[in-house]
Design a protein around this motif. Structure first.
Motif, PDB file in Angstrom:
ATOM      1  N   CYS A   1     -17.525 -36.038  10.105  1.00  0.00           N
ATOM      2  CA  CYS A   1     -18.497 -34.608  10.586  1.00  0.00           C
ATOM      3  C   CYS A   1     -17.310 -33.981  11.682  1.00  0.00           C
ATOM      4  O   CYS A   1     -17.550 -34.516  12.100  1.00  0.00           O
ATOM      5  N   ARG A   2     -17.310 -32.595  11.192  1.00  0.00           N
ATOM      6  CA  ARG A   2     -16.300 -31.779  12.058  1.00  0.00           C
ATOM      7  C   ARG A   2     -17.654 -31.032  13.054  1.00  0.00           C
ATOM      8  O   ARG A   2     -18.427 -30.939  12.072  1.00  0.00           O
ATOM      9  N   GLU A   3     -17.432 -30.562  13.861  1.00  0.00           N
ATOM     10  CA  GLU A   3     -18.276 -29.954  15.008  1.00  0.00           C
ATOM     11  C   GLU A   3     -18.552 -28.385  13.695  1.00  0.00           C
ATOM     12  O   GLU A   3     -17.501 -28.308  13.232  1.00  0.00           O
ATOM     13  N   TRP A   4     -19.733 -27.683  13.353  1.00  0.00           N
ATOM     14  CA  TRP A   4     -20.119 -26.746  13.246  1.00  0.00           C
ATOM     15  C   TRP A   4     -19.302 -25.634  12.705  1.00  0.00           C
ATOM     16  O   TRP A   4     -18.743 -24.568  12.058  1.00  0.00           O
ATOM     17  N   THR A   5     -18.930 -25.312  14.121  1.00  0.00           N
ATOM     18  CA  THR A   5     -17.962 -24.220  13.808  1.00  0.00           C
ATOM     19  C   THR A   5     -16.531 -24.375  13.905  1.00  0.00           C
ATOM     20  O   THR A   5     -15.599 -23.435  13.464  1.00  0.00           O
ATOM     21  N   ASP A   6     -16.262 -25.680  13.689  1.00  0.00           N
ATOM     22  CA  ASP A   6     -14.748 -25.975  13.153  1.00  0.00           C
ATOM     23  C   ASP A   6     -13.852 -25.794  14.449  1.00  0.00           C
ATOM     24  O   ASP A   6     -12.472 -25.066  13.822  1.00  0.00           O
ATOM     25  N   GLY A   7     -14.668 -26.295  15.269  1.00  0.00           N
ATOM     26  CA  GLY A   7     -13.450 -26.409  16.415  1.00  0.00           C
ATOM     27  C   GLY A   7     -13.260 -25.188  17.379  1.00  0.00           C
ATOM     28  O   GLY A   7     -11.874 -25.108  17.907  1.00  0.00           O
ATOM     29  N   GLN A   8     -14.239 -23.798  16.708  1.00  0.00           N
ATOM     30  CA  GLN A   8     -13.680 -22.931  17.843  1.00  0.00           C
ATOM     31  C   GLN A   8     -14.368 -22.845  19.503  1.00  0.00           C
ATOM     32  O   GLN A   8     -14.104 -22.244  20.004  1.00  0.00           O
ATOM     33  N   ILE A   9     -15.243 -23.813  19.708  1.00  0.00           N
ATOM     34  CA  ILE A   9     -15.264 -23.706  21.078  1.00  0.00           C
ATOM     35  C   ILE A   9     -14.610 -25.103  22.003  1.00  0.00           C
ATOM     36  O   ILE A   9     -14.533 -25.814  21.306  1.00  0.00           O
ATOM     37  N   GLY A  10     -14.427 -24.714  22.847  1.00  0.00           N
ATOM     38  CA  GLY A  10     -13.758 -25.459  23.780  1.00  0.00           C
ATOM     39  C   GLY A  10     -13.963 -26.424  25.377  1.00  0.00           C
ATOM     40  O   GLY A  10     -15.417 -25.072  26.226  1.00  0.00           O
ATOM     41  N   ASN A  11     -14.035 -27.159  25.789  1.00  0.00           N
ATOM     42  CA  ASN A  11     -13.660 -27.955  27.310  1.00  0.00           C
ATOM     43  C   ASN A  11     -13.278 -27.202  28.231  1.00  0.00           C
ATOM     44  O   ASN A  11     -12.501 -27.447  28.607  1.00  0.00           O
TER      45      ASN A  11
ATOM     46  N   GLY B   1     -23.525 -40.404  15.079  1.00  0.00           N
ATOM     47  CA  GLY B   1     -22.723 -40.997  16.611  1.00  0.00           C
ATOM     48  C   GLY B   1     -22.240 -39.749  16.806  1.00  0.00           C
ATOM     49  O   GLY B   1     -21.391 -39.442  16.393  1.00  0.00           O
ATOM     50  N   PRO B   2     -21.090 -39.520  18.257  1.00  0.00           N
ATOM     51  CA  PRO B   2     -20.487 -39.012  18.474  1.00  0.00           C
ATOM     52  C   PRO B   2     -18.658 -40.018  17.038  1.00  0.00           C
ATOM     53  O   PRO B   2     -19.141 -40.267  17.268  1.00  0.00           O
ATOM     54  N   VAL B   3     -17.660 -38.721  17.365  1.00  0.00           N
ATOM     55  CA  VAL B   3     -16.193 -39.643  16.906  1.00  0.00           C
ATOM     56  C   VAL B   3     -16.359 -40.534  17.855  1.00  0.00           C
ATOM     57  O   VAL B   3     -15.712 -40.791  19.233  1.00  0.00           O
ATOM     58  N   PRO B   4     -15.937 -42.442  17.195  1.00  0.00           N
ATOM     59  CA  PRO B   4     -16.237 -43.323  17.696  1.00  0.00           C
ATOM     60  C   PRO B   4     -14.649 -43.066  18.657  1.00  0.00           C
ATOM     61  O   PRO B   4     -13.603 -42.707  18.039  1.00  0.00           O
ATOM     62  N   GLN B   5     -15.080 -44.083  19.860  1.00  0.00           N
ATOM     63  CA  GLN B   5     -13.990 -44.711  20.484  1.00  0.00           C
ATOM     64  C   GLN B   5     -12.764 -43.712  20.403  1.00  0.00           C
ATOM     65  O   GLN B   5     -11.568 -43.858  20.542  1.00  0.00           O
TER      66      GLN B   5
ATOM     67  N   ASP C   1      -9.662 -33.140  22.223  1.00  0.00           N
ATOM     68  CA  ASP C   1     -10.332 -31.568  22.596  1.00  0.00           C
ATOM     69  C   ASP C   1     -11.366 -31.004  21.330  1.00  0.00           C
ATOM     70  O   ASP C   1     -11.674 -30.093  22.471  1.00  0.00           O
ATOM     71  N   SER C   2     -11.711 -31.941  20.608  1.00  0.00           N
ATOM     72  CA  SER C   2     -12.433 -31.413  20.039  1.00  0.00           C
ATOM     73  C   SER C   2     -14.134 -31.845  20.046  1.00  0.00           C
ATOM     74  O   SER C   2     -14.095 -33.152  20.987  1.00  0.00           O
ATOM     75  N   PRO C   3     -15.496 -31.143  19.922  1.00  0.00           N
ATOM     76  CA  PRO C   3     -16.615 -31.971  20.272  1.00  0.00           C
ATOM     77  C   PRO C   3     -16.736 -32.806  19.646  1.00  0.00           C
ATOM     78  O   PRO C   3     -16.560 -33.342  18.544  1.00  0.00           O
ATOM     79  N   GLY C   4     -17.864 -33.661  20.587  1.00  0.00           N
ATOM     80  CA  GLY C   4     -17.336 -35.303  19.391  1.00  0.00           C
ATOM     81  C   GLY C   4     -16.219 -35.893  20.385  1.00  0.00           C
ATOM     82  O   GLY C   4     -16.699 -36.998  20.043  1.00  0.00           O
ATOM     83  N   GLN C   5     -15.303 -35.694  20.981  1.00  0.00           N
ATOM     84  CA  GLN C   5     -14.812 -36.343  21.231  1.00  0.00           C
ATOM     85  C   GLN C   5     -14.938 -36.531  22.808  1.00  0.00           C
ATOM     86  O   GLN C   5     -13.840 -36.305  23.270  1.00  0.00           O
TER      87      GLN C   5
ATOM     88  N   GLY D   1     -18.308 -35.969  14.389  1.00  0.00           N
ATOM     89  CA  GLY D   1     -18.597 -37.641  14.429  1.00  0.00           C
ATOM     90  C   GLY D   1     -19.400 -38.095  13.135  1.00  0.00           C
ATOM     91  O   GLY D   1     -18.292 -37.752  12.693  1.00  0.00           O
ATOM     92  N   PHE D   2     -20.294 -38.545  13.053  1.00  0.00           N
ATOM     93  CA  PHE D   2     -20.446 -39.940  11.791  1.00  0.00           C
ATOM     94  C   PHE D   2     -22.216 -39.453  11.668  1.00  0.00           C
ATOM     95  O   PHE D   2     -22.835 -40.045  12.629  1.00  0.00           O
ATOM     96  N   ILE D   3     -22.035 -40.306  10.433  1.00  0.00           N
ATOM     97  CA  ILE D   3     -23.440 -40.761  10.104  1.00  0.00           C
ATOM     98  C   ILE D   3     -23.333 -41.796   9.239  1.00  0.00           C
ATOM     99  O   ILE D   3     -22.450 -42.153   8.018  1.00  0.00           O
ATOM    100  N   ASP D   4     -24.484 -42.539   8.807  1.00  0.00           N
ATOM    101  CA  ASP D   4     -24.224 -43.676   8.430  1.00  0.00           C
ATOM    102  C   ASP D   4     -25.439 -43.527   7.189  1.00  0.00           C
ATOM    103  O   ASP D   4     -26.638 -43.253   7.598  1.00  0.00           O
ATOM    104  N   PHE D   5     -25.096 -43.649   5.757  1.00  0.00           N
ATOM    105  CA  PHE D   5     -26.447 -43.399   5.180  1.00  0.00           C
ATOM    106  C   PHE D   5     -27.210 -44.450   4.091  1.00  0.00           C
ATOM    107  O   PHE D   5     -26.080 -44.972   3.494  1.00  0.00           O
ATOM    108  N   HIS D   6     -28.140 -44.999   3.638  1.00  0.00           N
ATOM    109  CA  HIS D   6     -28.260 -45.311   2.381  1.00  0.00           C
ATOM    110  C   HIS D   6     -29.261 -44.672   1.589  1.00  0.00           C
ATOM    111  O   HIS D   6     -29.530 -44.085   1.962  1.00  0.00           O
TER     112      HIS D   6
END
Length: 415
Positions: A45-55, A96-100, A104-108, A278-283
């Protein structure tokens, strides 16, 4: 590892992915992939605004965020054999957040909480806090800290803010009709009463031509929760949870995103969670005919997971359904009661040196518990807000020695 059925390159916009997602609810958004029942899958998944918010240390990006792009949803994922009237059974195995990755993107390695300005959606306390503010949070395992709200650290309840199935054409028409009728009662209200379909910046997955034009014309905005699920923002929707989604179209067409590192009940600042990609695992599986069998006709059912921080001591703030500024009595108004509980908590934390905006950001992102405590003792509804005391470096409980007031710095503000 589960099969990655929707992948995201965090360095690229959702529009520029190999298979783009979408940002409107519509039955004609084409499926990005089809999976069988009883499958285990990973969705990125991307952050919901598609990366409009910065650190950074300015809230100008929150003030100026373009909500016509939101939310960026991964999917749709078609479930083979799913038919209207079924229940889609979704187990959250991990997220969780983007693994490893750091970047610059939220989740990293980081996320953010924002107070939206009143002119751009506002928040639960927008009349008290009409301007934009922001806090950046750094992740260390399951814990987070913020340079913008010092003296606080806590374990987040990581969860998706938004997942759901596609609406049928009939259900989509009902959504649009009733929300337009609400808007018509006060069309010039700021913030708006609801967000009608908007063609500007519509993303319809792989759709093109007339199909994309129809999605842009009639597709429902993704801000509220609705009968298909959608933007519930339930903080306990985490690892170990099982959700039963109504199926309204063939294939179910399951989509979502808006991942949160942590959130308090109510997500009161509007993007009050700690937002991230980040990522999400489903069944995923099906209960054939489950909507009729179990009477699930208007909203999903959730079995919460057992994963949450072990906070056991709280300072609880109470609110009642009274407009204290005008001393006006309201009837059984739980919304006002919870707003008053939040405002009481903000005023209290200000005594310890936090600004009102810092306190507001904290209440939106920390794992507070909000409860409707009473709705029968007319005329006052009563709501309560449980604030974990262990998340603070200082003891915030009342005592004869008085509050420990410190210089708490500043959250990010807009110019």
């Amino acid at each position: 590892m589960p099969d990655v059925v929707f992948s995201v390159d965090q360095a690229r916009s959702m529009r520029d992915q190999a298979v783009p997602g979408h940002n409107r609810w519509h039955p004609d958004v084409p499926p990005a992939v089809t999976v069988r029942p009883d499958s285990t899958i990973r969705v990125e998944c991307r952050e919901w605004t598609d990366g409009q918010i910065g650190n950074n240390d300015s809230a100008n990006d929150v003030r100026d965020v373009d909500l016509t792009h939101a939310h960026m949803l991964s999917g749709p994922i078609a479930i083979e054999g799913a038919e209207p009237g079924d229940l889609l059974v979704v187990d959250i195995l991990d997220l969780g957040p983007v693994p490893q990755e750091t970047g610059d993107s939220p989740g990293q390695g980081w996320g953010y909480t924002g107070i939206f300005s009143k002119q751009n959606g506002g928040g639960f306390l927008t009349d008290r806090f009409p301007d934009a503010y922001k806090a950046i949070w750094d992740f260390a395992g399951q814990k987070c800290t913020s340079r913008h709200i010092p003296g606080v650290s806590y374990t987040g309840i990581t969860h998706p803010g938004l997942f759901g199935t596609a609406p049928s054409p009939e259900l989509l028409g009902r959504w649009n009709a009733r929300e337009r009728a609400l808007i018509a009662t006060d069309p010039d209200r700021v913030p708006a009463l609801a967000l009608p379909p908007l063609e500007e910046n519509t993303l319809g997955g792989t759709a093109s031509g007339d199909v994309l034009a129809a999605i842009a014309r009639d597709g429902a905005r993704t801000v509220p929760a609705r009968e298909n699920g959608g933007n519930h923002d339930i903080k306990n929707f985490t690892r170990g949870s099982r959700v039963f989604y109504p199926v309204h179209v063939p294939g179910a067409l399951f989509s979502g995103g808006d991942l949160h590192f942590s959130q308090g009940d109510g997500e009161i600042t509007f993007c009050g969670a700690i937002e991230m990609g980040g990522f999400i695992d489903f069944h995923v599986d099906l209960i054939k005919g489950g909507m009729e069998t179990y009477g699930v006709t208007t909203n999903p059912i959730l079995i919460p997971g057992n994963v949450e921080p072990r906070y056991s001591e709280f300072l609880t703030f109470i609110g009642i359904g009274v407009d204290h500024e005008s001393d006006t009595q309201l009837y059984n108004d739980a919304t006002v009661a919870y707003r008053n509980a939040c405002l009481n908590a903000v005023t209290y934390l200000e005594k310890f040196g936090y600004s009102g905006a810092q306190a507001y950001l904290l209440l939106g992102s920390a794992p507070i518990e909000g409860r409707v405590s009473g709705v029968v003792d007319i005329p006052n509804a009563c709501c309560s807000l449980y604030l974990p005391t262990a998340i603070f470096d200082d003891d915030i409980r009342p005592s004869s020695s008085g509050p420990t007031r410190r210089d708490r710095g500043s959250c990010a503000v807009s110019s």
